[in-house]
Motif scaffolding. Structure first.
Motif, mmCIF file in Angstrom:
data_model
loop_
_atom_site.group_PDB
_atom_site.id
_atom_site.type_symbol
_atom_site.label_atom_id
_atom_site.label_comp_id
_atom_site.label_asym_id
_atom_site.label_seq_id
_atom_site.Cartn_x
_atom_site.Cartn_y
_atom_site.Cartn_z
ATOM 1 N N ILE A 127 45.522 39.147 42.469
ATOM 2 C CA ILE A 127 45.441 37.572 42.522
ATOM 3 C C ILE A 127 44.803 37.095 41.233
ATOM 4 C CG2 ILE A 127 44.255 35.816 43.626
ATOM 5 C CD1 ILE A 127 44.656 37.493 46.359
ATOM 6 N N SER A 128 43.651 37.538 40.938
ATOM 7 C CA SER A 128 43.099 37.086 39.836
ATOM 8 C C SER A 128 43.804 37.402 38.585
ATOM 9 C CB SER A 128 41.600 37.824 39.784
ATOM 10 O OG SER A 128 40.852 37.554 40.541
ATOM 11 N N ASP A 129 44.384 38.458 38.483
ATOM 12 C CA ASP A 129 45.294 38.777 37.399
ATOM 13 C C ASP A 129 46.411 37.533 37.156
ATOM 14 O OD1 ASP A 129 44.150 41.095 37.078
ATOM 15 O OD2 ASP A 129 45.661 42.306 38.030
ATOM 16 N N ALA A 130 46.855 37.319 37.981
ATOM 17 C CA ALA A 130 47.953 36.025 38.252
ATOM 18 C C ALA A 130 47.330 34.782 37.560
ATOM 19 C CB ALA A 130 48.517 35.827 39.350
ATOM 20 N N VAL A 131 46.228 34.508 37.973
ATOM 21 C CA VAL A 131 45.366 33.339 37.702
ATOM 22 C C VAL A 131 45.360 33.596 36.280
ATOM 23 C CG1 VAL A 131 43.645 31.651 38.253
ATOM 24 C CG2 VAL A 131 44.492 33.003 39.908
ATOM 25 N N MET A 132 44.557 34.460 35.755
ATOM 26 C CA MET A 132 44.213 34.765 34.194
ATOM 27 C C MET A 132 45.295 34.108 33.488
ATOM 28 S SD MET A 132 41.100 35.633 34.402
ATOM 29 C CE MET A 132 39.748 36.462 35.523
ATOM 30 N N SER A 133 46.569 34.331 33.788
ATOM 31 C CA SER A 133 47.904 33.996 32.806
ATOM 32 C C SER A 133 48.104 32.362 32.535
ATOM 33 C CB SER A 133 48.922 34.710 33.254
ATOM 34 O OG SER A 133 49.316 34.200 34.552
ATOM 35 N N LEU A 134 47.096 31.648 33.691
ATOM 36 C CA LEU A 134 47.527 30.289 33.475
ATOM 37 C C LEU A 134 46.389 29.465 33.161
ATOM 38 C CD1 LEU A 134 49.177 29.844 37.114
ATOM 39 C CD2 LEU A 134 50.358 29.911 34.691
ATOM 40 N N LEU A 135 45.282 30.012 32.602
ATOM 41 C CA LEU A 135 44.079 29.458 31.919
ATOM 42 C C LEU A 135 44.307 28.552 31.035
ATOM 43 C CD1 LEU A 135 41.417 32.683 31.807
ATOM 44 C CD2 LEU A 135 41.902 30.793 33.735
ATOM 45 N N ASN A 136 43.629 27.395 30.850
ATOM 46 C CA ASN A 136 43.596 26.371 29.849
ATOM 47 C C ASN A 136 42.638 26.671 28.976
ATOM 48 O OD1 ASN A 136 45.660 24.630 31.032
ATOM 49 N ND2 ASN A 136 44.266 23.635 32.189
ATOM 50 N N ASP A 137 42.620 25.899 27.745
ATOM 51 C CA ASP A 137 41.676 26.334 26.848
ATOM 52 C C ASP A 137 40.379 25.903 27.404
ATOM 53 O OD1 ASP A 137 43.523 26.982 24.946
ATOM 54 O OD2 ASP A 137 43.477 25.199 23.840
ATOM 55 N N HIS A 138 39.278 26.762 26.985
ATOM 56 C CA HIS A 138 38.211 26.490 27.510
ATOM 57 C C HIS A 138 37.799 26.253 29.037
ATOM 58 C CE1 HIS A 138 37.107 25.589 23.375
ATOM 59 N NE2 HIS A 138 38.000 24.497 23.418
ATOM 60 N N ALA A 139 38.754 27.455 29.687
ATOM 61 C CA ALA A 139 38.554 27.392 31.254
ATOM 62 C C ALA A 139 37.158 28.062 31.597
ATOM 63 C CB ALA A 139 39.689 28.151 31.788
ATOM 64 N N ARG A 140 36.805 27.862 32.723
ATOM 65 C CA ARG A 140 35.546 28.434 33.160
ATOM 66 C C ARG A 140 35.750 29.374 34.522
ATOM 67 N NH1 ARG A 140 36.541 23.504 31.852
ATOM 68 N NH2 ARG A 140 35.537 22.609 33.721
ATOM 69 N N ILE A 141 35.221 30.408 34.538
ATOM 70 C CA ILE A 141 35.534 31.464 35.689
ATOM 71 C C ILE A 141 34.352 32.043 36.146
ATOM 72 C CG2 ILE A 141 36.677 33.644 36.381
ATOM 73 C CD1 ILE A 141 38.244 33.246 33.642
ATOM 74 N N PRO A 142 33.962 31.089 37.194
ATOM 75 C CA PRO A 142 32.389 31.810 38.045
ATOM 76 C C PRO A 142 32.974 33.180 38.791
ATOM 77 C CG PRO A 142 32.779 29.274 38.459
ATOM 78 C CD PRO A 142 33.879 30.013 37.811
ATOM 79 N N LEU A 143 32.144 34.274 38.435
ATOM 80 C CA LEU A 143 32.716 35.487 39.192
ATOM 81 C C LEU A 143 31.851 35.950 40.220
ATOM 82 C CD1 LEU A 143 34.581 37.855 39.137
ATOM 83 C CD2 LEU A 143 33.445 38.838 37.199
ATOM 84 N N CYS A 144 32.163 35.459 41.571
ATOM 85 C CA CYS A 144 31.273 35.536 42.629
ATOM 86 C C CYS A 144 31.627 36.881 43.309
ATOM 87 C CB CYS A 144 31.535 34.584 43.693
ATOM 88 S SG CYS A 144 30.609 34.471 45.051
#
Length: 338
Positions: free
Chosen positions: A230-247
Protein backbone atom coordinates in the motif's frame (compact mmCIF):
# COMPACT_ATOMS: atom_id res chain seq x y z
CA UNK A 1 -11.15 -4.82 49.57
CA UNK A 2 -11.81 -8.47 50.39
CA UNK A 3 -8.64 -10.27 51.45
CA UNK A 4 -9.75 -13.37 49.50
CA UNK A 5 -10.21 -11.51 46.21
CA UNK A 6 -8.35 -13.32 43.45
CA UNK A 7 -6.48 -11.68 40.61
CA UNK A 8 -6.66 -13.14 37.11
CA UNK A 9 -3.69 -12.36 34.85
CA UNK A 10 -2.38 -12.92 31.32
CA UNK A 11 1.27 -13.91 30.93
CA UNK A 12 3.43 -14.11 27.82
CA UNK A 13 4.88 -17.61 28.00
CA UNK A 14 6.37 -17.94 24.50
CA UNK A 15 7.73 -15.47 21.95
CA UNK A 16 5.51 -15.66 18.86
CA UNK A 17 6.89 -16.75 15.51
CA UNK A 18 4.85 -14.94 12.88
CA UNK A 19 1.23 -14.38 13.84
CA UNK A 20 0.74 -14.88 17.60
CA UNK A 21 -1.44 -17.79 18.72
CA UNK A 22 -3.38 -18.38 21.95
CA UNK A 23 -0.63 -20.84 22.96
CA UNK A 24 1.81 -17.96 23.35
CA UNK A 25 -0.21 -16.72 26.33
CA UNK A 26 -1.37 -18.15 29.63
CA UNK A 27 -4.16 -17.16 31.99
CA UNK A 28 -3.30 -17.62 35.63
CA UNK A 29 -4.67 -16.73 39.06
CA UNK A 30 -2.74 -14.86 41.74
CA UNK A 31 -3.23 -12.94 44.95
CA UNK A 32 -4.04 -9.24 44.77
CA UNK A 33 -0.98 -7.43 46.16
CA UNK A 34 -1.75 -5.32 49.22
CA UNK A 35 -0.86 -1.63 48.72
CA UNK A 36 2.03 -0.02 50.56
CA UNK A 37 2.26 3.67 51.44
CA UNK A 38 1.94 5.74 48.26
CA UNK A 39 0.25 2.93 46.33
CA UNK A 40 -3.26 2.25 45.05
CA UNK A 41 -5.19 -0.84 43.96
CA UNK A 42 -6.90 -0.32 40.59
CA UNK A 43 -9.77 -2.50 39.39
CA UNK A 44 -9.56 -2.79 35.62
CA UNK A 45 -12.54 -1.42 33.68
CA UNK A 46 -11.19 -1.39 30.10
CA UNK A 47 -8.02 -2.75 28.53
CA UNK A 48 -6.54 -1.41 25.30
CA UNK A 49 -5.11 -3.87 22.78
CA UNK A 50 -2.79 -2.27 20.22
CA UNK A 51 -0.64 -3.40 17.28
CA UNK A 52 2.59 -2.04 18.82
CA UNK A 53 2.29 -4.74 21.48
CA UNK A 54 3.28 -7.32 18.88
CA UNK A 55 6.74 -5.76 18.61
CA UNK A 56 7.20 -5.95 22.38
CA UNK A 57 6.72 -9.70 22.19
CA UNK A 58 9.99 -10.02 20.27
CA UNK A 59 13.27 -10.06 22.17
CA UNK A 60 14.79 -7.23 20.18
CA UNK A 61 15.90 -3.66 20.67
CA UNK A 62 13.23 -1.04 20.15
CA UNK A 63 11.99 2.27 21.53
CA UNK A 64 10.36 0.37 24.39
CA UNK A 65 11.68 -2.69 26.27
CA UNK A 66 10.34 -6.11 25.23
CA UNK A 67 7.90 -8.03 27.38
CA UNK A 68 9.60 -10.57 29.59
CA UNK A 69 8.51 -14.20 29.43
CA UNK A 70 6.28 -15.46 32.22
CA UNK A 71 5.40 -11.93 33.26
CA UNK A 72 2.10 -10.05 33.01
CA UNK A 73 1.60 -8.20 29.72
CA UNK A 74 1.16 -4.44 30.11
CA UNK A 75 -0.73 -1.91 28.06
CA UNK A 76 -3.07 1.04 28.31
CA UNK A 77 -5.94 0.59 30.76
CA UNK A 78 -8.55 2.58 32.62
CA UNK A 79 -9.77 1.52 36.01
CA UNK A 80 -11.31 2.44 39.33
CA UNK A 81 -9.34 2.78 42.53
CA UNK A 82 -10.74 0.34 45.07
CA UNK A 83 -8.13 0.85 47.78
CA UNK A 84 -5.75 3.75 48.36
CA UNK A 85 -2.77 4.42 50.57
CA UNK A 86 -2.03 7.60 48.65
CA UNK A 87 -2.74 11.23 49.44
CA UNK A 88 -3.43 11.84 45.73
CA UNK A 89 -6.32 9.42 45.21
CA UNK A 90 -9.34 8.02 46.99
CA UNK A 91 -11.47 4.94 46.41
CA UNK A 92 -13.84 5.53 43.50
CA UNK A 93 -11.46 7.70 41.47
CA UNK A 94 -11.18 6.70 37.81
CA UNK A 95 -7.63 6.58 36.46
CA UNK A 96 -5.61 5.70 33.35
CA UNK A 97 -2.15 4.19 33.10
CA UNK A 98 0.09 1.57 31.54
CA UNK A 99 -1.17 -1.35 33.58
CA UNK A 100 -1.06 -5.13 33.49
CA UNK A 101 -3.51 -7.40 31.72
CA UNK A 102 -5.07 -8.41 35.00
CA UNK A 103 -8.23 -7.77 37.02
CA UNK A 104 -6.40 -5.71 39.65
CA UNK A 105 -3.18 -3.68 39.54
CA UNK A 106 -1.37 -2.54 42.67
CA UNK A 107 0.87 0.35 41.62
CA UNK A 108 2.64 3.47 42.84
CA UNK A 109 0.37 6.49 42.65
CA UNK A 110 2.62 8.17 40.06
CA UNK A 111 1.86 5.37 37.58
CA UNK A 112 -1.75 6.48 37.05
CA UNK A 113 -3.53 9.72 36.15
CA UNK A 114 -7.03 10.75 37.19
CA UNK A 115 -9.58 11.15 34.40
CA UNK A 116 -12.71 13.29 34.23
CA UNK A 117 -15.89 11.41 33.32
CA UNK A 118 -17.76 14.70 32.85
CA UNK A 119 -15.74 15.34 29.67
CA UNK A 120 -16.14 11.91 28.06
CA UNK A 121 -16.81 8.28 29.01
CA UNK A 122 -13.84 6.51 30.59
CA UNK A 123 -13.23 4.39 27.49
CA UNK A 124 -12.61 7.55 25.43
CA UNK A 125 -9.40 8.08 27.38
CA UNK A 126 -8.01 5.01 25.60
CA UNK A 127 -8.91 6.39 22.15
CA UNK A 128 -9.75 9.96 21.19
CA UNK A 129 -8.45 11.41 24.48
CA UNK A 130 -5.66 8.87 24.83
CA UNK A 131 -2.80 7.22 23.01
CA UNK A 132 -4.43 6.96 19.60
CA UNK A 133 -5.92 10.44 19.45
CA UNK A 134 -2.68 12.01 20.63
CA UNK A 135 -0.65 9.92 18.18
CA UNK A 136 -2.80 11.20 15.32
CA UNK A 137 -2.64 14.78 16.59
CA UNK A 138 1.13 15.08 16.96
CA UNK A 139 2.10 12.89 14.02
CA UNK A 140 -0.12 14.72 11.57
CA UNK A 141 0.32 18.29 12.80
CA UNK A 142 3.97 18.23 13.85
CA UNK A 143 5.38 16.12 11.01
CA UNK A 144 2.67 16.16 8.31
CA UNK A 145 1.79 19.84 8.71
CA UNK A 146 -1.20 19.72 6.30
CA UNK A 147 -2.16 22.97 4.65
CA UNK A 148 -5.54 24.00 3.34
CA UNK A 149 -6.23 22.45 -0.05
CA UNK A 150 -3.47 19.85 0.17
CA UNK A 151 -4.12 16.13 -0.27
CA UNK A 152 -3.64 13.86 2.75
CA UNK A 153 -3.65 10.08 2.34
CA UNK A 154 -4.15 7.86 5.38
CA UNK A 155 -3.56 4.10 5.44
CA UNK A 156 -5.35 2.09 8.11
CA UNK A 157 -7.84 4.95 7.90
CA UNK A 158 -10.67 3.26 9.81
CA UNK A 159 -8.37 2.19 12.63
CA UNK A 160 -7.83 3.71 16.03
CA UNK A 161 -5.27 6.29 14.81
CA UNK A 162 -6.22 6.69 11.16
CA UNK A 163 -9.77 7.86 11.73
CA UNK A 164 -8.51 10.77 13.86
CA UNK A 165 -5.78 11.64 11.35
CA UNK A 166 -8.38 12.04 8.63
CA UNK A 167 -10.73 14.11 10.75
CA UNK A 168 -7.97 16.44 11.96
CA UNK A 169 -6.79 16.86 8.37
CA UNK A 170 -10.34 17.86 7.40
CA UNK A 171 -10.42 20.37 10.28
CA UNK A 172 -7.26 21.88 8.77
CA UNK A 173 -8.92 22.19 5.36
CA UNK A 174 -7.17 19.36 3.54
CA UNK A 175 -8.57 16.91 1.03
CA UNK A 176 -8.51 13.45 2.64
CA UNK A 177 -8.22 10.01 1.04
CA UNK A 178 -8.53 6.96 3.29
CA UNK A 179 -7.40 3.40 2.66
CA UNK A 180 -9.23 0.64 4.54
CA UNK A 181 -9.97 -3.08 4.27
CA UNK A 182 -13.76 -3.44 3.87
CA UNK A 183 -16.54 -1.71 1.97
CA UNK A 184 -18.28 -1.04 5.30
CA UNK A 185 -15.22 0.80 6.62
CA UNK A 186 -14.91 2.81 3.42
CA UNK A 187 -18.59 3.77 3.63
CA UNK A 188 -18.04 4.87 7.21
CA UNK A 189 -15.11 7.07 6.20
CA UNK A 190 -17.13 8.71 3.43
CA UNK A 191 -20.52 9.07 5.09
CA UNK A 192 -19.71 9.53 8.77
CA UNK A 193 -16.27 11.17 8.74
CA UNK A 194 -16.64 13.09 5.45
CA UNK A 195 -13.46 11.78 3.82
CA UNK A 196 -13.27 12.88 0.19
CA UNK A 197 -12.41 9.41 -1.15
CA UNK A 198 -11.87 5.91 0.22
CA UNK A 199 -10.21 2.84 -1.28
CA UNK A 200 -10.76 -0.79 -0.25
CA UNK A 201 -7.26 -2.23 -0.62
CA UNK A 202 -8.55 -5.80 -0.40
CA UNK A 203 -10.89 -5.57 -3.39
CA UNK A 204 -9.13 -3.09 -5.67
CA UNK A 205 -7.68 -4.57 -8.84
CA UNK A 206 -4.99 -1.90 -9.04
CA UNK A 207 -4.42 0.24 -5.97
CA UNK A 208 -2.00 2.55 -7.78
CA UNK A 209 -4.58 3.40 -10.42
CA UNK A 210 -7.27 3.92 -7.78
CA UNK A 211 -4.94 6.21 -5.84
CA UNK A 212 -4.14 8.21 -9.00
CA UNK A 213 -7.87 8.67 -9.55
CA UNK A 214 -8.48 9.65 -5.92
CA UNK A 215 -5.45 11.97 -5.83
CA UNK A 216 -5.47 13.85 -9.17
CA UNK A 217 -3.18 16.53 -7.71
CA UNK A 218 -0.77 14.06 -6.13
CA UNK A 219 -0.08 13.45 -2.44
CA UNK A 220 1.22 16.13 -0.08
CA UNK A 221 0.98 14.20 3.20
CA UNK A 222 0.96 10.44 3.65
CA UNK A 223 0.23 9.22 7.18
CA UNK A 224 1.54 5.66 7.11
CA UNK A 225 0.08 3.11 9.51
CA UNK A 226 0.63 -0.07 7.49
CA UNK A 227 3.73 -0.09 5.27
CA UNK A 228 3.94 -2.82 2.61
CA UNK A 229 2.57 -2.66 -0.91
CA UNK A 230 0.00 0.00 0.00
CA UNK A 231 2.74 2.42 0.95
CA UNK A 232 4.75 1.49 -2.14
CA UNK A 233 1.81 2.64 -4.27
CA UNK A 234 1.44 5.94 -2.40
CA UNK A 235 5.15 6.77 -2.68
CA UNK A 236 4.91 6.94 -6.47
CA UNK A 237 2.41 9.83 -6.19
CA UNK A 238 4.34 12.11 -3.82
CA UNK A 239 4.42 15.79 -4.63
CA UNK A 240 7.50 17.94 -4.13
CA UNK A 241 8.18 18.51 -0.44
CA UNK A 242 5.68 15.87 0.66
CA UNK A 243 5.71 14.87 4.34
CA UNK A 244 5.34 11.29 5.58
CA UNK A 245 4.67 10.69 9.29
CA UNK A 246 5.64 7.03 9.79
CA UNK A 247 3.41 5.73 12.57
CA UNK A 248 3.14 1.98 11.97
CA UNK A 249 3.88 -0.94 9.68
CA UNK A 250 1.30 -3.52 10.70
CA UNK A 251 1.60 -5.32 7.36
CA UNK A 252 5.00 -6.65 8.42
CA UNK A 253 4.62 -7.12 12.18
CA UNK A 254 4.07 -10.87 11.86
CA UNK A 255 6.43 -11.46 8.94
CA UNK A 256 9.00 -14.23 9.34
CA UNK A 257 10.68 -13.63 5.96
CA UNK A 258 11.60 -9.98 6.33
CA UNK A 259 9.90 -7.08 4.59
CA UNK A 260 10.92 -6.65 0.95
CA UNK A 261 9.78 -3.87 -1.33
CA UNK A 262 10.79 -1.18 -3.81
CA UNK A 263 13.64 1.17 -2.97
CA UNK A 264 12.19 4.58 -2.16
CA UNK A 265 15.33 6.67 -1.73
CA UNK A 266 15.41 8.05 -5.27
CA UNK A 267 11.73 9.00 -5.07
CA UNK A 268 12.31 10.85 -1.82
CA UNK A 269 15.31 12.68 -3.30
CA UNK A 270 13.47 13.69 -6.48
CA UNK A 271 10.53 15.07 -4.53
CA UNK A 272 12.63 16.38 -1.62
CA UNK A 273 10.19 14.62 0.69
CA UNK A 274 10.46 14.16 4.44
CA UNK A 275 9.80 10.77 6.05
CA UNK A 276 10.01 10.61 9.81
CA UNK A 277 9.23 7.83 12.23
CA UNK A 278 7.83 8.82 15.60
CA UNK A 279 6.28 7.48 18.79
CA UNK A 280 3.96 9.27 21.19
CA UNK A 281 6.54 9.45 23.98
CA UNK A 282 8.47 11.91 21.77
CA UNK A 283 5.76 14.41 22.73
CA UNK A 284 5.48 13.60 26.43
CA UNK A 285 5.99 17.23 27.45
CA UNK A 286 3.23 18.44 25.11
CA UNK A 287 0.43 15.99 25.89
CA UNK A 288 -1.65 18.55 27.78
CA UNK A 289 -1.65 20.70 24.62
CA UNK A 290 -2.89 17.78 22.54
CA UNK A 291 -5.57 16.78 25.04
CA UNK A 292 -6.84 20.36 25.21
CA UNK A 293 -7.25 20.60 21.43
CA UNK A 294 -8.74 17.11 21.05
CA UNK A 295 -11.18 17.78 23.91
CA UNK A 296 -12.20 21.08 22.32
CA UNK A 297 -12.84 19.48 18.91
CA UNK A 298 -14.72 16.63 20.58
CA UNK A 299 -16.99 19.04 22.50
CA UNK A 300 -17.60 21.03 19.30
CA UNK A 301 -18.70 17.90 17.45
CA UNK A 302 -15.76 18.08 15.04
CA UNK A 303 -14.37 14.70 16.10
CA UNK A 304 -16.20 11.40 16.12
CA UNK A 305 -14.81 8.19 17.52
CA UNK A 306 -15.72 4.54 17.26
CA UNK A 307 -14.92 1.64 19.57
CA UNK A 308 -14.96 -2.08 18.92
CA UNK A 309 -15.60 -3.43 22.41
CA UNK A 310 -15.01 -7.09 23.26
CA UNK A 311 -16.72 -8.12 26.46
CA UNK A 312 -14.94 -10.11 29.14
CA UNK A 313 -11.38 -10.41 30.45
CA UNK A 314 -11.10 -13.98 29.21
CA UNK A 315 -11.36 -12.65 25.63
CA UNK A 316 -8.42 -10.22 25.81
CA UNK A 317 -6.02 -12.47 23.86
CA UNK A 318 -8.58 -13.11 21.12
CA UNK A 319 -9.27 -9.37 20.87
CA UNK A 320 -5.56 -8.73 20.41
CA UNK A 321 -5.31 -11.38 17.68
CA UNK A 322 -8.32 -9.89 15.87
CA UNK A 323 -6.34 -6.66 15.33
CA UNK A 324 -4.27 -8.44 12.69
CA UNK A 325 -7.41 -9.47 10.82
CA UNK A 326 -8.69 -5.90 10.65
CA UNK A 327 -11.73 -6.78 12.75
CA UNK A 328 -11.89 -3.41 14.49
CA UNK A 329 -13.57 -0.19 13.48
CA UNK A 330 -11.80 2.47 15.52
CA UNK A 331 -10.29 1.51 18.85
CA UNK A 332 -10.26 -2.15 19.94
CA UNK A 333 -11.06 -2.39 23.65
CA UNK A 334 -11.79 -5.14 26.12
CA UNK A 335 -14.46 -4.38 28.68
CA UNK A 336 -13.38 -6.08 31.88
CA UNK A 337 -15.90 -4.79 34.44
CA UNK A 338 -18.46 -2.09 35.08
Amino acid sequence: MNQTTKNRQVLLIKRPEGLPTPGDFEFTDAEVKQPQEGQVVVKTLYLSVDPYMRGRMNDSKSYIPPYQLNEVIKGGAVGEIVESKSDKYKAGDKVIGMLGWQLFNTVDDNKVTKIDESIAPVSAYLSVLGLTGLTAYFGLLDIGQPKEGETVVVSGAAGSVGMFVGQIAKIKGARVVGIAGTDEKCDYLLKELNFDAAINYKTTENIKQDLEKACPDGVDVYFDNVGGSISDAVMSLLNDHARIPLCGAISSYNSTDGDVGPRIQSQLIKTRSLIKGFVLSDYADRQSEGLQELGKWLSEGKLKYEETVVDGFDNVVEAFLQLFKGANLGKMLVKVSE
